[in-house]
Motif scaffolding. Structure first.
Motif, PDB file in Angstrom:
ATOM      1  N   LYS B   8     -42.634  20.699  37.923  1.00 51.82           N
ATOM      2  CA  LYS B   8     -42.366  19.292  37.623  1.00 51.82           C
ATOM      3  C   LYS B   8     -41.873  18.545  38.853  1.00 51.82           C
ATOM      4  CE  LYS B   8     -41.303  18.774  32.766  1.00 51.82           C
ATOM      5  NZ  LYS B   8     -40.255  18.846  31.759  1.00 51.82           N
ATOM      6  N   ARG B   9     -42.131  17.225  38.857  1.00 52.38           N
ATOM      7  CA  ARG B   9     -41.530  16.373  39.891  1.00 52.38           C
ATOM      8  C   ARG B   9     -40.411  15.584  39.217  1.00 52.38           C
ATOM      9  NH1 ARG B   9     -44.026  15.455  44.560  1.00 52.38           N
ATOM     10  NH2 ARG B   9     -43.251  13.324  44.688  1.00 52.38           N
ATOM     11  N   ILE B  10     -39.183  15.898  39.628  1.00 51.56           N
ATOM     12  CA  ILE B  10     -38.015  15.320  38.945  1.00 51.56           C
ATOM     13  C   ILE B  10     -37.303  14.338  39.871  1.00 51.56           C
ATOM     14  CG2 ILE B  10     -35.765  15.863  37.886  1.00 51.56           C
ATOM     15  CD1 ILE B  10     -36.978  18.685  37.331  1.00 51.56           C
ATOM     16  N   GLY B  11     -36.906  13.206  39.300  1.00 56.53           N
ATOM     17  CA  GLY B  11     -36.120  12.246  40.055  1.00 56.53           C
ATOM     18  C   GLY B  11     -34.678  12.261  39.578  1.00 56.53           C
ATOM     19  N   VAL B  12     -33.712  12.208  40.505  1.00 57.64           N
ATOM     20  CA  VAL B  12     -32.301  12.182  40.136  1.00 57.64           C
ATOM     21  C   VAL B  12     -31.718  10.830  40.540  1.00 57.64           C
ATOM     22  CG1 VAL B  12     -30.021  13.177  40.563  1.00 57.64           C
ATOM     23  CG2 VAL B  12     -32.016  14.672  40.334  1.00 57.64           C
ATOM     24  N   PHE B  13     -31.082  10.147  39.598  1.00 55.10           N
ATOM     25  CA  PHE B  13     -30.512   8.826  39.857  1.00 55.10           C
ATOM     26  C   PHE B  13     -29.028   8.874  39.543  1.00 55.10           C
ATOM     27  CE2 PHE B  13     -34.950   8.445  38.961  1.00 55.10           C
ATOM     28  CZ  PHE B  13     -35.414   7.537  39.909  1.00 55.10           C
ATOM     29  N   VAL B  14     -28.197   8.797  40.589  1.00 56.84           N
ATOM     30  CA  VAL B  14     -26.754   8.906  40.385  1.00 56.84           C
ATOM     31  C   VAL B  14     -26.154   7.502  40.370  1.00 56.84           C
ATOM     32  CG1 VAL B  14     -24.622   9.947  41.218  1.00 56.84           C
ATOM     33  CG2 VAL B  14     -26.813  11.087  41.637  1.00 56.84           C
ATOM     34  N   CYS B  17     -21.450   3.352  38.660  1.00 55.74           N
ATOM     35  CA  CYS B  17     -20.722   2.602  37.632  1.00 55.74           C
ATOM     36  C   CYS B  17     -19.583   1.813  38.295  1.00 55.74           C
ATOM     37  CB  CYS B  17     -20.198   3.527  36.525  1.00 55.74           C
ATOM     38  SG  CYS B  17     -19.722   2.619  35.046  1.00 55.74           S
ATOM     39  N   GLY B  18     -19.922   1.026  39.236  1.00 54.20           N
ATOM     40  CA  GLY B  18     -18.898   0.321  40.035  1.00 54.20           C
ATOM     41  C   GLY B  18     -18.035   1.367  40.701  1.00 54.20           C
ATOM     42  N   VAL B  19     -16.725   1.277  40.420  1.00 52.78           N
ATOM     43  CA  VAL B  19     -15.873   2.342  40.954  1.00 52.78           C
ATOM     44  C   VAL B  19     -15.538   3.366  39.868  1.00 52.78           C
ATOM     45  CG1 VAL B  19     -14.822   0.948  42.773  1.00 52.78           C
ATOM     46  CG2 VAL B  19     -13.799   0.988  40.477  1.00 52.78           C
ATOM     47  N   ASN B  20     -16.061   3.145  38.683  1.00 49.57           N
ATOM     48  CA  ASN B  20     -15.708   4.035  37.580  1.00 49.57           C
ATOM     49  C   ASN B  20     -16.067   5.482  37.893  1.00 49.57           C
ATOM     50  OD1 ASN B  20     -14.468   2.545  35.428  1.00 49.57           O
ATOM     51  ND2 ASN B  20     -16.381   1.394  35.317  1.00 49.57           N
ATOM     52  N   ILE B  21     -17.231   5.657  38.503  1.00 47.24           N
ATOM     53  CA  ILE B  21     -17.618   6.999  38.909  1.00 47.24           C
ATOM     54  C   ILE B  21     -17.332   7.170  40.405  1.00 47.24           C
ATOM     55  CG2 ILE B  21     -19.538   8.616  39.158  1.00 47.24           C
ATOM     56  CD1 ILE B  21     -20.755   7.273  36.637  1.00 47.24           C
ATOM     57  N   ALA B  22     -17.816   6.195  41.156  1.00 48.13           N
ATOM     58  CA  ALA B  22     -17.754   6.338  42.616  1.00 48.13           C
ATOM     59  C   ALA B  22     -16.327   6.392  43.142  1.00 48.13           C
ATOM     60  CB  ALA B  22     -18.525   5.199  43.273  1.00 48.13           C
ATOM     61  N   GLY B  23     -15.360   5.866  42.370  1.00 51.29           N
ATOM     62  CA  GLY B  23     -13.980   5.900  42.817  1.00 51.29           C
ATOM     63  C   GLY B  23     -13.429   7.319  42.902  1.00 51.29           C
ATOM     64  N   HIS B  45     -28.794   7.191  44.729  1.00 53.77           N
ATOM     65  CA  HIS B  45     -27.656   6.683  43.969  1.00 53.77           C
ATOM     66  C   HIS B  45     -27.688   5.161  44.012  1.00 53.77           C
ATOM     67  CE1 HIS B  45     -25.461   5.792  47.786  1.00 53.77           C
ATOM     68  NE2 HIS B  45     -26.153   6.851  48.203  1.00 53.77           N
ATOM     69  N   TYR B  46     -27.025   4.550  43.018  1.00 56.03           N
ATOM     70  CA  TYR B  46     -27.077   3.101  42.936  1.00 56.03           C
ATOM     71  C   TYR B  46     -25.850   2.622  42.174  1.00 56.03           C
ATOM     72  CZ  TYR B  46     -28.802  -1.616  42.054  1.00 56.03           C
ATOM     73  OH  TYR B  46     -28.935  -2.979  41.996  1.00 56.03           O
ATOM     74  N   ILE B  47     -25.458   1.379  42.420  1.00 58.66           N
ATOM     75  CA  ILE B  47     -24.176   0.918  41.887  1.00 58.66           C
ATOM     76  C   ILE B  47     -24.138   0.818  40.350  1.00 58.66           C
ATOM     77  CG2 ILE B  47     -24.746  -1.494  42.426  1.00 58.66           C
ATOM     78  CD1 ILE B  47     -21.582  -1.719  42.959  1.00 58.66           C
ATOM     79  N   SER B  51     -28.130  -1.569  34.916  1.00 60.04           N
ATOM     80  CA  SER B  51     -28.439  -2.984  35.133  1.00 60.04           C
ATOM     81  C   SER B  51     -29.951  -3.162  35.285  1.00 60.04           C
ATOM     82  CB  SER B  51     -27.721  -3.472  36.390  1.00 60.04           C
ATOM     83  OG  SER B  51     -28.295  -2.848  37.524  1.00 60.04           O
ATOM     84  N   GLU B  52     -30.392  -4.401  35.234  1.00 63.04           N
ATOM     85  CA  GLU B  52     -31.826  -4.632  35.330  1.00 63.04           C
ATOM     86  C   GLU B  52     -32.394  -4.147  36.674  1.00 63.04           C
ATOM     87  OE1 GLU B  52     -33.022  -8.529  34.018  1.00 63.04           O
ATOM     88  OE2 GLU B  52     -35.115  -7.992  34.373  1.00 63.04           O
ATOM     89  N   PRO B  53     -31.723  -4.467  37.802  1.00 62.68           N
ATOM     90  CA  PRO B  53     -32.236  -3.937  39.073  1.00 62.68           C
ATOM     91  C   PRO B  53     -32.256  -2.406  39.078  1.00 62.68           C
ATOM     92  CG  PRO B  53     -30.443  -5.505  39.479  1.00 62.68           C
ATOM     93  CD  PRO B  53     -30.560  -5.370  38.017  1.00 62.68           C
ATOM     94  N   GLY B  54     -31.229  -1.825  38.487  1.00 59.03           N
ATOM     95  CA  GLY B  54     -31.163  -0.364  38.424  1.00 59.03           C
ATOM     96  C   GLY B  54     -32.342   0.198  37.637  1.00 59.03           C
ATOM     97  N   GLN B  55     -32.591  -0.406  36.478  1.00 57.40           N
ATOM     98  CA  GLN B  55     -33.710   0.048  35.638  1.00 57.40           C
ATOM     99  C   GLN B  55     -35.044  -0.120  36.368  1.00 57.40           C
ATOM    100  OE1 GLN B  55     -33.808  -1.276  31.605  1.00 57.40           O
ATOM    101  NE2 GLN B  55     -31.582  -1.258  31.378  1.00 57.40           N
TER     102      GLN B  55
END
Lengths: 146, 656, 122, 310
Positions: B8-14, B17-23, B45-47, B51-55
């Protein structure tokens, strides 16, 4: 210092949701355990537990719904009955039954989840490392699930 | 591997969540750690992933990188699993090819050590990669719906259910074990708190039910068994022989007149007599006589045969037989009602020894204008008008030690009504009510109770009665007035016991077969006590009325209509979609031991004796996986949660 | 008489002691009064059996020890057999008598039984 | 057949009619009663308090003696002794700690033979296996009503008896009673089996006043009177019972009842073993019928010696 590794199997409906609640309530607990979500605690079989020990777990934790609250009518009773057997077999294999724990934690019991995690981690820390993985490492190749 | 044996070709998107996770979690390090991990061909990874840009980023990446599955490392799956399933569906992927790694609720929010939390996040994400690697693409299981309902029991709850379903435009089978529909409500005199005449409000409903083109009334029928599953039940119904053709019977009563057999009349609670061939009550629906074979002298014309002789329309058929037939329905409303607790349980009240110690339903018949005394209050033993009537509440209720622990809920109100109506009939009589608490939680209930005291001067004595016995023609009641601290002994001409409500005899045996669970007191269990109060845990079964627990008429009618709304939900669907993550059987591995058959709470599995393997009805399987754990040969594997998947996840978690 | 309801340490100690001695959960009584309604000796009592349990719940040790009821109870267990909460009230009365004894409150002893009765009494 | 029988003090000292009629009736039914050696008083009252554990020593000792003699059950005719022994049996059965504490006492038992002055010590522990049965239960469960019926020699069909249970056969509710406390039938079944008419009356499980006949004689008379009156109102020729204390209150104290309630004309009160023995054909002299305050002989049709002999 010894940092235990704990494998947690949590039922989706109750204990996993309880763990989520601990998160949304920002409660803090020891990070030794990592959760695996299953539909029902009754999905867990002795071989999953033994496999976890062989892969280096120092403790295995199963979380299910309170008796009478099972989403699947009576899955937790099955887990309870099996866990008695699990504990016995673990002892037979030379693994202390204290390394295995079954708890009923509902979706509303974030605090109970935190307490259970801290308590179980402390208990495992006291028992020390199991090292079953090292003991049986030479046989790893024979294990069909590798 | 996917189904084609291709990696499989798998994509990981981290997600940060603002600082909720990244903090707490070093998201960049997590994304990096996943690069090149088994099957992962893209990791970022993405903030805010949700969100729509994230999706959009996920959508574009799937296309650009030709991904066939993704992991979103973010919040709990309960929050956004659906969101990301829709995203990958837009990209043309199967929704079962996304997994959520919960690194917020179960990691960044509960730990403060950044290093440990980051390492934990990596392990969590890896475990989800291992899972998705072996996920199959699944389609929901689709089944048709039979848009036809079965209602079991034709009291007020059953009649209301049937009428509502019929008005929705669906066909209804209304099954009733007695010769007429109507249940207990048609036996009542007047109803609290409005004092409507029960027959006046009930009879039109019964007639409406009998005339409704969508309702098929099956009186003197019983449900034998129900098989199948939601939307597709097969019901076996047993028709008891009535020996009278309802279409021909004109209710002329000629048969009744000549019948020599006199037996106690159930409708009047044994306070009067009927013949072996009888009309249960004048407004019975269907309007037909029934020959009660247990009390008939015998069907052979040689022994009696008088009724057949006189029946002009030739409606009587001694050759009528019991038959069993099958019907198909999509939903079942259980409205089997209640019984009253047996008086024999109360030895200290003489059990059934004393004719003038009666239960509430018997008193309803005595009060009823159509009752055995023609609406005059007369006591059963000698027909005298009782001048002192004692009402005793909580007989068998609220008594966990000796009887039933629960409150029967309606007795406070009907006792208040009984005392009031008695005083209306016998203004110079004394009505005394022994009570523990008076519970009037209902619209206009408290006002009604107070009227009983204010206007009708009924004496309420707070204390539970301990003994009732007979001395001469007087009944003696031993009670207590806990308000003054005096033990009370008083004489009564008639004693009316508010007997506890209990589950109808035999209902639990039937429901055990249907796998509808009941509580410790025998009442049927709802799917959720707050949020799903009219559904059974067993899909396709709905609860209405007292079979589910003590209720008054308004509550029963509300519950019946609510149950029907749920039936409507079901029938409104084109097809029923069922979660495909069920546990099928690998016939090559199955040894036919049948352990999974006994362990399944839904009867989804059965042994195919011919082939020696287990067959699974995937529509019935709810996917708990208990059978997969019990299967000794590994033939039962839960879709997308196979043993191999669990092993791989465990390894990823423990070995990183 | 002015009644001040106080449930302090002393009262709780008394309630716990009664529970311990009698083995009964006195808290579970919901005052239906059935014990009193069926008590064959209630007509002689100054406080009824349900009031006896109530006074225990209120921690009223003195009032209980002073009551005649303690020594009127014939231990016939009618109350126990009909109590919806399964409380053995005769046991509770016995526990109170046990506490009353050292405080000088007792009934008459065997030596006070008239001789002509003692001859025949089982 | 031999059967362990515990009579109790009252039956040897005061109500010997209960003891003697039990022996006589059981002999007719084919049983030889064996009293456990060196039996003592049962304690007369089951200790209700947790702390009165010593009170269990006497009844436990009796049960231990039966066990030592190889018995697995013991029957009593006295309702009071039955109640104490049965409650002791259950208390020890359900509470291993209690059993341990009692056994600590029982182990130190010393017995001195009155004649040889020989000391016996080192007694075994009580294992708790002795079943306690009231004779009514023994008749129901082990002898069987059919057998009783087949051995009846006197026709009592014209008599009507009111079975009086009192407290000790039925309460405390639960394991101790021999039947449902408010809906019993074992006494009625027994009376039916001996062929006498049975009267149902609502006071059959009411208390007779117990020892209040000492401290509050008037109150005791009143409750006793209500029982007798109710039996009479319901057409009984006699009251039949099994408790010596009830017998004392209902029969021996009828003088006081009659003083207080003038309309009361008296009522014969018999032990169940007396009526059983009489029905089985035992001679009247053995039954101690002359000990009663209210002479039951006329109602049984015993007018003179000659008739009795027949």
């Amino acid at each position: 210092m010894f940092e235990p590794q704990i494998m947690c199997f949590l039922c989706k409906w109750c204990t996993y949701a309880g763990a989520d609640l601990a998160g949304t309530s920002r409660m803090k607990y020891d990070p030794s355990g990592i959760n695996l979500r299953v539909m029902c605690s009754s999905r867990i079989d002795l071989q999953h537990i033994l496999y976890a020990f062989r892969q280096g777990a120092d403790g295995v934790f199963i979380g299910g719904c309170h008796p009478g609250d099972c989403h699947y009518v009576e899955g937790n009773y099955k887990t309870l009955r099996r866990s008695i057997l699990f504990a016995k077999m673990l002892e037979d294999l030379g693994i202390s039954r204290k390394r295995f724990r079954l708890e009923w934690i509902s979706a509303a019991e974030g605090r109970k989840f935190v307490q259970a995690m801290n308590d179980f981690t402390a208990q495992i820390a006291e028992l020390g490392p199991l090292n079953l993985d090292k003991m049986t490492l030479n046989n790893q190749k024979d294990f069909s699930h590798e | 591997m996917n189904g084609n044996g291709k990696k499989k070709r798998i994509g990981v998107f981290v997600c940060h969540c603002g600082v909720n996770i990244a903090g707490v979690v070093d998201v960049e390090r997590v994304a990096k750690a996943l690069e090149g991990y088994s099957g992962v061909s893209f990791s970022t990874h993405y903030i805010y992933m949700c969100s729509e840009p994230g999706q959009n980023m996920i959508l574009e990446t799937i296309r650009e990188e030709k991904l066939d599955s993704i992991i979103v490392a973010a919040c709990s799956p309960t929050l956004h699993e659906k969101t990301f399933q829709s995203v990958i569906e837009l990209a043309g992927l199967n929704p079962y090819q996304v997994e959520i790694a919960n690194i917020r609720e179960q990691d960044s929010w509960v730990h403060s050590d950044k290093e440990k939390a980051t390492l934990k996040a990596i392990k969590i994400v890896k475990s989800m990669v291992e899972k998705v690697l072996q996920n199959e693409s699944l389609e929901p299981i689709r089944v048709g719906v039979t848009r036809r309902a079965l209602v079991i029991g034709a009291g007020i709850s059953g009649i209301q259910s049937a009428l509502d379903i019929a008005d929705h435009g669906y066909e209804v089978l209304l099954v009733e074990k007695n010769p007429s529909i109507g249940g207990h409500m048609i036996q009542l005199s007047e109803t609290f708190p409005t004092l409507d005449c029960s027959q006046c409000i009930m009879t039109p409903k019964m007639v409406e039910a009998s005339r409704h083109p969508n309702i098929r009334i099956l009186t003197y029928h019983e449900v034998e068994s129900i098989s199948g599953y939601v939307g597709n039940f097969k019901v076996k119904i047993r028709k008891k022989p009535r020996f009278v053709d309802p279409d021909k019977c004109t209710m002329c009563a000629d048969c009744e007149d000549v019948c020599p057999q006199i037996v106690s009349d159930e409708f009047n609670m044994g306070l009067s007599f009927r013949k072996a061939i009888y009309l249960p009550f004048p407004q019975a629906v269907p309007g037909t006589y029934t020959l009660d074979i247990e009390n008939c002298l015998g069907l052979l014309p040689i022994r009696c045969g008088k009724c057949k002789e006189v029946c002009e329309p030739d409606a009587i058929n001694y050759d009528d037989q019991e038959t069993v037939f099958e019907e198909e329905v999509g939903a079942v409303v259980v409205s089997t009602g209640y019984d009253l607790y047996d008086l024999n349980h109360l030895g200290e009240f003489g059990g059934e020894k004393y004719e003038d110690v009666i239960n509430g339903l018997e008193f309803e018949r005595i009060l009823s204008a159509s009752g055995p005394t023609g609406g005059e209050v007369r006591r059963p033993s000698d027909g005298k008008v009782p001048k002192n009537v004692v009402f005793i509440q909580c007989c068998g209720s609220r008594d966990p030690e000796n009887h039933n622990p629960y409150c029967s809920k309606i007795c406070c109100m009907y006792t208040s009504k009984h005392a009031m109506l008695y005083k209306h009939h016998v203004p110079d009589g004394n009505a005394t009510v022994f009570y523990i608490d008076v519970r009037t939680g209902g619209k206009n209930f408290e006002e009604f109770y107070q009227r009983t005291i204010d206007e009708d001067q009924v004496l309420y004595v707070r204390g539970k009665v301990s003994k009732v016995y007979k001395e001469g023609d007087k009944i003696i009641v031993w009670g207590v007035d806990t308000l003054t601290g005096r033990k009370i002994e008083m004489e009564a001409d008639l004693v009316v016991l508010a007997m506890s409500m209990v589950q109808t005899d035999g209902v639990n045996e039937l429901l055990k077969k249907l796998r509808i669970s009941s509580d410790a007191n025998g009442w049927l269990s709802e799917a959720h006590p707050k949020l799903r109060p009219v559904e059974s845990l067993n899909a396709g079964f709905y609860l209405a009325g007292c079979a589910h627990g003590p209720k008054d008429i308004p509550e029963t009618v509300s519950q019946a209509s609510a149950a029907v709304a749920k039936v409507g939900d079901l029938f409104a669907q084109e097809q029923l979609l069922h979660e495909p993550t069920v546990v099928p059987v690998d016939e090559d591995l199955c040894s036919g031991c049948g352990i999974c058959v006994t362990i399944c709470p839904y009867s989804a599995r059965e042994l195919d004796k011919e082939k020696g393997v287990v067959k699974v009805n995937e529509v019935l399987c709810e996917g708990c996986g208990a059978c997969a754990a019990a299967c000794p040969s590994g033939a039962a594997q839960q879709r997308n949660q196979t043993d191999d998947q669990i092993f791989s996840m465990v390894r990823a978690i423990l070995r990183g | 008489m002015r009644t001040i309801l106080k449930l302090g340490k002393q009262e709780h100690r008394f309630i716990d002691r009664i529970s311990e001695l009698s083995g009964e959960n006195v808290y579970s009584c919901y005052q239906c009064g059935r014990c009193s309604a069926g008590c064959p000796m209630a007509f002689e009592m100054d406080i009824l059996p349900n009031q006896l349990i109530r006074l225990v719940q209120l921690g009223e040790e003195e009032a209980l020890i002073a009551s005649k009821t303690l020594f009127i109870c014939a231990s016939c267990f009618t109350c126990q057999s009909r109590c919806p909460k399964g409380i053995n009230i005769a046991n509770v009365a016995e526990a109170i008598r046990y506490l009353a004894e050292p405080k000088g409150k007792d009934h008459f002893g065997p030596d006070e039984v008239p001789a002509e009765l003692a001859d025949e009494l089982p | 057949m031999k059967l362990h029988y515990y009579p109790g003090c009252t039956l040897k000292e005061k109500t010997t009619n209960l003891d003697e009629s039990t022996y006589a009736a059981m002999k007719m039914l084919g049983y030889e009663l064996v009293e456990p050696e060196n039996w003592t008083c049962c304690g007369a009252e089951f200790p209700l308090n947790e702390e009165k554990i010593v009170g269990l020593a006497a009844p436990a000792r009796i049960l231990r003696q039966v066990e030592m003699e190889g018995g697995d059950k013991v029957v009593t005719a006295c309702a009071f002794c039955f109640n104490v022994l049965k409650q002791t049996h259950i208390a020890l059965l359900n509470d291993p700690l209690k059993q341990k504490r009692i056994n600590a006492y029982l182990k130190d038992d010393i017995r001195i033979d009155p004649v040889t002055k020989e000391r016996t010590t080192d007694f075994p522990e009580y294992r708790g296996d002795v079943q306690v049965l009231h004779l009514l239960e023994f008749i129901q469960k082990e002898i069987g009503y059919e057998k009783v019926r087949s051995l009846i020699r006197r026709d009592l069909g014209n008599l009507r008896a009111a079975p009086y249970y009192g407290c000790r056969l039925l309460r405390p509710k639960g394991e101790t009673g021999i039947d449902e406390p408010d809906d019993p039938s074992i006494f009625e079944e027994f009376l039916e089996s001996i062929g006498i008419g049975v009267v149902d009356f609502p006071f059959k499980q009411e208390c007779c006043g117990s020892y209040l006949s000492v401290s509050l004689p008037d109150a005791a008379s009143e409750v006793s009177y209500r029982i007798l009156r109710s039996a009479k109102l319901n057409g009984a020729d006699m009251v039949v019972l099994s408790c010596p204390l009830c017998y004392y209150n209902l029969d021996r104290r009828q003088d006081r009842i009659r003083e207080k309630f003038l309309e009361f004309t008296g009522m014969p009160v018999l032990f169940f073993t007396q009526i059983l023995a009489w029905a089985l054909g035992v001679e009247a002299e053995i039954l101690g019928l002359d000990q009663h305050f209210f002479d039951p002989r006329p109602v049984l049709g015993i007018t003179d010696k000659a008739e009795v002999a027949s």
